[in-house]
Design an enzyme around this catalytic site. Structure first.
Site, short mmCIF file in Angstrom:
data_model
loop_
_atom_site.label_atom_id
_atom_site.label_comp_id
_atom_site.label_asym_id
_atom_site.label_seq_id
_atom_site.Cartn_x
_atom_site.Cartn_y
_atom_site.Cartn_z
NE ARG A 132 -3.09 -3.56 -1.36
CZ ARG A 132 -2.48 -4.35 -0.48
NH1 ARG A 132 -1.16 -4.45 -0.48
NH2 ARG A 132 -3.17 -5.04 0.42
CE1 TYR A 146 -6.51 -6.68 -6.92
CE2 TYR A 146 -6.51 -7.91 -4.86
CZ TYR A 146 -6.37 -6.73 -5.55
OH TYR A 146 -6.09 -5.58 -4.85
NE ARG A 156 -3.40 -2.30 2.94
CZ ARG A 156 -3.03 -3.44 3.53
NH1 ARG A 156 -1.79 -3.57 3.99
NH2 ARG A 156 -3.89 -4.42 3.68
CG HIS A 207 -5.90 -8.69 1.26
ND1 HIS A 207 -6.12 -9.06 -0.06
CD2 HIS A 207 -5.75 -7.34 1.25
CE1 HIS A 207 -6.11 -7.98 -0.82
NE2 HIS A 207 -5.89 -6.93 -0.05
CG HIS A 225 -4.95 0.71 -3.64
ND1 HIS A 225 -4.22 0.68 -2.47
CD2 HIS A 225 -5.90 -0.24 -3.52
CE1 HIS A 225 -4.72 -0.25 -1.68
NE2 HIS A 225 -5.74 -0.82 -2.29
#
Length: 317
Positions: A266, A298, A166, A289, A263
């Site tokens: 990411r 994803y 992040r 996460h 982001h």
């Protein structure tokens, strides 16, 4: 006096007086203290939840929190959607409201928790924006030697994509978090959690060049020896706003979607990892996460690997 007599009469009749409705101007502050002291959430998360709850209380218009029902909560989410809020922001607000009412229930300020019935609608979810591999290559090469701090900027972009960290994690990196010989770094994630993240050769080379040629000059401008890896022109730790501006600058330079943000790299990291054959659990660990459900977004982005597996192994493909 009449108020005290009323409570006394209720006690004589065996009825417990109902607790007063929590005042909106104080309950939000108490809630944020709870998130910080009890839940140990990251400062950015607490700020975001605070904005969400203040907006919710404003929309509620002083109504008694004890009388809020799930229908009103759904109406509030619909209000946010009508105002044009992004699905990801609405999904976060759902979590914030759930946590808020759970706190109120724990404190005895409300009896029922209507937010337990509030679900994150599929229509509020969105597939994250992802760069193609070619776009990533162009983007990472965008800092030029004619740029004042090109060594730092190239190292930042390489780290963002190489690690999937992040923006806040990249800004909080310290020099002592670098284990370049072992090819990993220590990331400081949400809630004070730390994780070891592997890092590739190109990112390592960019970091080493930055450390050798530029960081010492920037650090010399600070009155105190800075610990942060990435420094501003004044020798202070680079913040998220400055990082965001850098990403926007180099995106414009190579003609990438102007909506790109830190982001986005990411998102691209996770999607490209899955496309290359990485296991979902492994990507979850790399991203930091807490829930596999967060990583599963994803799987909606990258279908090429599954199509390849289907063509290769299904007898009627």
């Amino acid at each position: 006096m009449s108020r005290r007599l009323t409570k006394l009469q209720m006690l004589r009749q065996g009825e417990a007086p109902k607790p007063a409705s929590p005042a909106p101007d104080t309950v939000c502050g108490d809630f944020l203290d709870y998130l910080k002291g009890e839940c140990h959430l990251a400062a950015n998360t607490i700020d975001a939840y605070g904005r969400d709850i203040r907006l919710f209380l404003q929309w509620l218009g002083g109504k008694d929190l004890r009388k809020v029902r799930v229908g009103q909560l759904s109406d509030f989410m619909g209000h946010l959607r009508d105002k044009g809020q992004a699905p990801s922001s609405i999904a976060r607000t759902v979590v914030a409201v759930r946590t808020f009412f759970r706190y109120l229930q724990l404190e005895g300020r409300v009896t029922d928790n209507p937010a337990e019935l509030l679900s994150t609608q599929k229509m509020w979810q969105r597939v994250p924006g992802v760069l193609s591999i070619r776009e990533v290559d162009d983007f990472l090469r965008s800092p030029r030697k004619t740029d004042t701090f090109w060594q730092r900027d190239r190292a930042i972009l390489e780290v963002l994509y190489a690690t999937g960290c992040r923006a806040s994690e990249v800004c909080s990196l310290r020099v002592r978090d670098m284990s370049l010989k072992e090819r990993h770094i220590k990331a400081h994630g949400k809630g004070g959690k730390q994780r070891m993240v592997p890092i590739g050769s190109r990112a390592i080379q960019a970091i080493e060049l930055y450390l050798e040629q530029l960081r010492g000059k920037l650090a010399a401008k600070s009155p105190h020896p800075p610990e942060a890896l990435f420094l501003s022109r004044g020798g202070r730790p680079l913040d998220r706003i400055q990082l965001w501006r850098l990403v926007k600058l180099y995106a414009r330079r190579v003609g990438i979607d102007p909506k790109i943000s830190p982001h986005s790299l990411r998102h691209s990291f996770a999607t490209h990892m899955l496309a290359g054959g990485a296991d979902l659990r492994q990507v979850q660990e790399l991203l930091g996460h807490a829930s596999i459900q967060t990583t599963q977004i994803y799987t909606h982005v990258e279908h090429s690997r599954l199509k390849k597996v289907h063509r290769q192994f299904h007898p009627r493909a």
